[in-house]
Scaffold this motif. Structure first.
Motif, PDB file in Angstrom:
ATOM      1  N   PHE A 258       0.860  -1.189   0.046  1.00  0.00           N
ATOM      2  CA  PHE A 258      -0.030   0.056   0.112  1.00  0.00           C
ATOM      3  C   PHE A 258       0.843   1.498  -0.065  1.00  0.00           C
ATOM      4  N   ILE A 259       1.954   1.156   0.822  1.00  0.00           N
ATOM      5  CA  ILE A 259       2.754   2.389   0.797  1.00  0.00           C
ATOM      6  C   ILE A 259       3.552   2.616  -0.698  1.00  0.00           C
ATOM      7  N   THR A 260       3.927   1.480  -1.282  1.00  0.00           N
ATOM      8  CA  THR A 260       4.400   1.601  -2.518  1.00  0.00           C
ATOM      9  C   THR A 260       3.585   2.221  -3.522  1.00  0.00           C
ATOM     10  N   LEU A 261       2.146   1.867  -3.438  1.00  0.00           N
ATOM     11  CA  LEU A 261       1.134   2.383  -4.262  1.00  0.00           C
ATOM     12  C   LEU A 261       1.078   3.771  -4.324  1.00  0.00           C
ATOM     13  N   LEU A 262       1.021   4.453  -2.861  1.00  0.00           N
ATOM     14  CA  LEU A 262       1.164   5.642  -2.413  1.00  0.00           C
ATOM     15  C   LEU A 262       2.320   6.455  -3.182  1.00  0.00           C
ATOM     16  N   SER A 263       3.411   5.689  -2.934  1.00  0.00           N
ATOM     17  CA  SER A 263       4.548   6.316  -3.433  1.00  0.00           C
ATOM     18  C   SER A 263       4.441   6.594  -5.092  1.00  0.00           C
ATOM     19  N   LEU A 264       3.849   5.638  -5.824  1.00  0.00           N
ATOM     20  CA  LEU A 264       3.757   5.945  -7.191  1.00  0.00           C
ATOM     21  C   LEU A 264       2.786   6.967  -7.743  1.00  0.00           C
ATOM     22  N   ILE A 265       1.698   7.209  -6.650  1.00  0.00           N
ATOM     23  CA  ILE A 265       0.943   8.252  -6.802  1.00  0.00           C
ATOM     24  C   ILE A 265       1.605   9.479  -6.712  1.00  0.00           C
ATOM     25  N   ALA A 266       2.417   9.563  -5.516  1.00  0.00           N
ATOM     26  CA  ALA A 266       3.131  10.865  -5.282  1.00  0.00           C
ATOM     27  C   ALA A 266       4.234  11.205  -6.195  1.00  0.00           C
ATOM     28  N   ASN A 451      11.929   8.112  -0.729  1.00  0.00           N
ATOM     29  CA  ASN A 451      12.702   7.495   0.513  1.00  0.00           C
ATOM     30  C   ASN A 451      11.863   6.614   0.949  1.00  0.00           C
ATOM     31  N   SER A 452      10.400   6.411   0.869  1.00  0.00           N
ATOM     32  CA  SER A 452       9.755   5.452   1.568  1.00  0.00           C
ATOM     33  C   SER A 452      10.142   3.975   0.981  1.00  0.00           C
ATOM     34  N   GLN A 453      10.716   4.029  -0.055  1.00  0.00           N
ATOM     35  CA  GLN A 453      11.438   2.872  -0.948  1.00  0.00           C
ATOM     36  C   GLN A 453      12.853   2.544  -0.667  1.00  0.00           C
ATOM     37  N   ILE A 454      13.473   3.678  -0.575  1.00  0.00           N
ATOM     38  CA  ILE A 454      14.818   3.222  -0.443  1.00  0.00           C
ATOM     39  C   ILE A 454      15.434   3.402   0.821  1.00  0.00           C
ATOM     40  N   VAL A 455      14.658   3.737   2.100  1.00  0.00           N
ATOM     41  CA  VAL A 455      14.841   3.694   3.291  1.00  0.00           C
ATOM     42  C   VAL A 455      15.093   2.248   3.902  1.00  0.00           C
ATOM     43  N   LYS A 456      14.513   1.597   3.174  1.00  0.00           N
ATOM     44  CA  LYS A 456      14.495   0.124   3.428  1.00  0.00           C
ATOM     45  C   LYS A 456      15.572  -0.567   3.612  1.00  0.00           C
ATOM     46  N   TYR A 457      16.491  -0.090   2.733  1.00  0.00           N
ATOM     47  CA  TYR A 457      17.918  -0.459   2.187  1.00  0.00           C
ATOM     48  C   TYR A 457      18.884   0.167   3.386  1.00  0.00           C
TER      49      TYR A 457
END
Length: 496
Positions: A258-266, A451-457
């Motif tokens: 769901f966070i990934t989906l919101l990231s794509l929208i942003a 950031n929401s995708q890369i901070v996981k790394y």
């Protein structure tokens, strides 16, 4: 023409607030309290989410908590699109800002209640919507205090940003002390009180010092526009619901996806918005050229905010897990470090405000300032490689390493943030004034969505590569922008 000159003279004569219009005082203190509430909450929210339930937290995993923090920040600025539209087409900026403040206050009240994850997600919705209404419009109102040719504009925005950082400096110390020493919910309640004071200031000063034009929309909705808007909103809601349903059916729907989906929208939203504005029949050829010139500045700002906003996520984790917080007998709580950002902004602001006035017409152009800011932002992450390389990931290092990193990146912020606010108001087409200010905040939204995708790394094993890659990307982007300064200036059609 004569009427324009008279208005310009009247505005220049209003210099009762540090040489600036009196209305800046009202907006300065309102935004100061709003930022007090927001950054106080953010100083402890990450720890509240991933601390164990026995420690008063919610027990999320650390990577998930970091991802939620980033997408939360993204959504806060993503909703500025709606805030700008509501101001321009429905309510006018003054009322939109007020309603936004009310929603923000109730969002902090929700967090102050011990209702667990329900209160967390309710507060995210309220604060996200409220900040979207408030942020772009209060900044647009600052721009409305000046004419296009008033040289005080950049200095005025710099002072305005100082107010933002004054509230942001005080709140992490107070909210962290109360929230992490005693109870997280007590800390969140202090954030709610801060927003309440902001609303009082706004109501009191708004009637006296803000222009009456801020009470009315600049481009009111026509009846046929209402039908189109209702249809588009309905279609958007249905499509979003169908996407969620499809993900559920496929068994892929989770908080992470769901966070990934919101990231794509942003990330997609500003792209769509640029297309809408540039193709609009409401703007002239000169205005269209200025919007095109804004695109490389927007991309630069997105990269910068991706680095700067990681201060409340990646650097916050570094402060908690890898920093020796016993400094000469003084116990530093991890949330205290969030005051470093505004502290350096306030320290540097008088110099930059003086510098731009001193240089006057000789000062670097906005694209040049952005380019230099990008390089410096990248260096702040290159700097963080040093303590990890010297001492390893298991050692707790001196807090001065974090101080140094923030000291570097805040030089970049002074070259980008207030200048970006100012140049956005100067490049904005008349029919899209508030919505163009929303575009400035969409740069932050896109940066935090990334950031929401890369901070996981960000892990101890990957720490050096993490800082190195992000730092190099920012520096390279800054160099590329330096080569684009001249063509961008031509497209800006006389705006510096």
């Amino acid at each position: 023409m004569q009427q324009h000159e008279q208005t310009d003279q009247e505005r220049r004569a209003d210099s009762s607030f540090f040489g600036q219009p009196r209305g800046l005082s009202t907006l300065f203190y309102t935004e100061m309290w709003e930022r007090f509430s927001y950054y106080g909450m953010r100083a402890i929210l990450l720890f509240y989410m991933y601390f164990s339930i026995s420690k008063g937290g919610l027990g999320f995993s650390q990577p998930l908590a970091a991802s939620i923090m980033s997408i939360y920040g993204s959504l806060v600025y993503l909703t500025s699109v709606a805030g700008g539209f509501i101001s321009d087409r429905i309510l006018g900026s003054r009322r939109t800002v007020f309603y936004g403040g009310v929603l923000i206050m109730f969002g902090h009240i929700a967090l102050s209640m011990p209702l667990g994850r329900i209160a967390l997600f309710a507060s995210i919705v309220l604060i996200t919507l409220g900040t979207g209404l408030l942020k772009p419009n209060i900044s647009e109102m600052v721009g409305g205090l000046y004419t296009e040719y008033d040289n005080r504009r950049d200095s005025g925005f710099t002072i305005f940003v100082f107010g933002i950082n004054l509230g942001s400096f005080i709140s992490p110390i107070l909210v962290t002390w109360l929230g992490m020493k005693y109870n997280f919910h007590l800390g969140f309640s202090l954030a709610a009180i801060g927003m309440f004071f902001g609303l009082l200031q706004y109501i009191r000063g708004g009637k006296k010092h803000l222009p009456s034009t801020s009470l009315y929309p600049s481009d009111p909705l026509e009846p046929e526009d209402v039908k189109k808007l209702s249809f588009r909103i309905g279609v958007g809601v249905v499509v979003f619901g169908l996407v969620l349903l499809l993900m559920q059916v496929m068994g892929t729907l989770s908080l992470s996806t769901f966070i990934t989906l919101l990231s794509l929208i942003a990330i997609a939203t500003p792209i769509i918005y640029f297309v809408v504005i540039i193709s609009s029949k409401k703007i002239s050829s000169n205005e269209r050229s200025r919007v095109v010139a804004y695109i490389p500045l927007f991309i630069a700002a997105t990269i910068f905010w991706a680095i700067e906003e990681q201060g409340s996520v990646v650097l916050a984790l570094f402060a908690q897990n890898q920093t020796n917080n016993n400094f000469f007998g003084f116990q530093i709580r991890a949330g205290f470090y969030q005051s470093l950002n505004p502290a350096f902004i306030m320290l540097y602001t008088p110099f930059f405000a003086w510098l731009w006035i001193k240089l006057g017409r000789k000062q670097p152009s906005s694209p040049s300032k952005f380019s230099l800011g990008m390089v410096i932002a990248g260096l702040s992450y290159i700097f963080m490689i040093l303590p990890v390389s010297l001492f390893g990931t298991s050692a707790r290092v001196s807090p001065l390493w974090l101080v140094g990193s923030w000291a570097i990146v805040e030089v970049a912020e002074l070259l980008i943030s207030p200048i970006g606010l100012s140049v956005t108001t100067k490049l904005a087409p008349k029919a899209f004034e508030s919505q163009m200010m929303s575009m400035w905040f969409l740069a932050d939204a896109a940066g935090q969505a990334i950031n929401s995708q890369i901070v996981k790394y960000y892990t101890p094993d990957n720490e050096i590569n993490y800082f190195l890659i992000i730092g190099i990307c920012a520096i390279v982007a800054g160099v590329i922008l330096a080569f684009l300064v001249k063509p961008v200036k031509r497209l800006m059609e006389g705006v510096s």
